[in-house]
Design an enzyme around this catalytic site. Structure first.
Site, PDB file in Angstrom:
ATOM      1  N   ASN A  14      -7.012   2.817  -0.342  1.00  0.00           N
ATOM      2  CA  ASN A  14      -7.534   2.828   1.024  1.00  0.00           C
ATOM      3  C   ASN A  14      -6.446   2.199   1.878  1.00  0.00           C
ATOM      4  O   ASN A  14      -6.215   0.990   1.809  1.00  0.00           O
ATOM      5  CB  ASN A  14      -8.839   2.038   1.118  1.00  0.00           C
ATOM      6  CG  ASN A  14      -9.390   1.971   2.523  1.00  0.00           C
ATOM      7  OD1 ASN A  14      -8.725   2.290   3.491  1.00  0.00           O
ATOM      8  ND2 ASN A  14     -10.634   1.545   2.629  1.00  0.00           N
ATOM      9  N   LYS A  37      -6.310   1.344   4.794  1.00  0.00           N
ATOM     10  CA  LYS A  37      -6.754   0.337   5.762  1.00  0.00           C
ATOM     11  C   LYS A  37      -7.037  -1.012   5.101  1.00  0.00           C
ATOM     12  O   LYS A  37      -7.390  -1.965   5.774  1.00  0.00           O
ATOM     13  CB  LYS A  37      -8.012   0.831   6.481  1.00  0.00           C
ATOM     14  CG  LYS A  37      -7.745   2.042   7.351  1.00  0.00           C
ATOM     15  CD  LYS A  37      -9.001   2.520   8.041  1.00  0.00           C
ATOM     16  CE  LYS A  37      -8.691   3.768   8.854  1.00  0.00           C
ATOM     17  NZ  LYS A  37      -9.880   4.338   9.468  1.00  0.00           N
ATOM     18  N   CYS A  38      -6.860  -1.070   3.791  1.00  0.00           N
ATOM     19  CA  CYS A  38      -7.143  -2.289   3.032  1.00  0.00           C
ATOM     20  C   CYS A  38      -5.829  -3.007   2.711  1.00  0.00           C
ATOM     21  O   CYS A  38      -4.936  -2.429   2.086  1.00  0.00           O
ATOM     22  CB  CYS A  38      -7.890  -1.931   1.748  1.00  0.00           C
ATOM     23  SG  CYS A  38      -8.100  -3.305   0.605  1.00  0.00           S
ATOM     24  N   SER A  39      -5.719  -4.254   3.101  1.00  0.00           N
ATOM     25  CA  SER A  39      -4.488  -5.005   2.861  1.00  0.00           C
ATOM     26  C   SER A  39      -4.210  -5.181   1.367  1.00  0.00           C
ATOM     27  O   SER A  39      -3.059  -5.118   0.940  1.00  0.00           O
ATOM     28  CB  SER A  39      -4.543  -6.367   3.551  1.00  0.00           C
ATOM     29  OG  SER A  39      -5.590  -7.157   3.018  1.00  0.00           O
ATOM     30  N   ASN A  78      -2.844  -1.855   0.045  1.00  0.00           N
ATOM     31  CA  ASN A  78      -1.448  -1.685   0.470  1.00  0.00           C
ATOM     32  C   ASN A  78      -0.516  -2.622  -0.297  1.00  0.00           C
ATOM     33  O   ASN A  78       0.582  -2.225  -0.687  1.00  0.00           O
ATOM     34  CB  ASN A  78      -1.316  -1.910   1.976  1.00  0.00           C
ATOM     35  CG  ASN A  78      -1.896  -0.775   2.776  1.00  0.00           C
ATOM     36  OD1 ASN A  78      -1.741   0.389   2.419  1.00  0.00           O
ATOM     37  ND2 ASN A  78      -2.586  -1.098   3.847  1.00  0.00           N
TER      38      ASN A  78
END
Length: 119
Positions: free
Chosen positions: A8, A10-12, A15
């Site tokens: 995802n 948008k997930c730190s 990433n």
């Protein structure tokens, strides 16, 4: 070495796991599981690779889980949890990294490196 990450962007944490694998020279394929949800059968395979039950993959802190009235104390059969995960992929804990048929939920992201040691 090749890895697959259920990701995802948008997930730190997702990433961070992706970047950590890339920094270690791993060729990474990503699956945006929110755009391409997993079927119950695919989830069963992934759970086998993780060596956990479906309930352990649920993000109970996710607002949708609360809206659906899901709780860690719920007693449901495995097929019901699989159906929920397939229908609402936002409930899936992330990121999940798979290397050579073994998987780990990379929270914290450094857990992904354990798979490099056994590969």
């Amino acid at each position: 070495m090749k890895a697959l990450i259920y990701h995802n962007s948008k997930c730190s944490k997702s990433n961070a796991a992706l970047n950590l694998l890339l920094e270690h020279g791993v060729q990474v394929s990503t699956v945006n599981y929110l755009e391409t949800p997993l079927s119950p059968t695919q989830l069963e395979i992934l759970l086998s690779q993780l060596d956990i039950e479906a309930k352990s993959l649920i993000r109970f802190s996710e607002p949708l889980a609360q809206q659906l009235g899901l709780s860690i104390t719920d007693i449901r059969d495995e097929n019901e949890w699989l159906r929920l995960l397939a229908e609402y992929p936002i409930l899936i804990e992330r990121p999940i990294v798979v290397i050579n048929g073994k998987a780990v939920i990379a929270r914290p992201p450094g857990l992904a490196l354990r798979l490099l040691q056994v590969a």
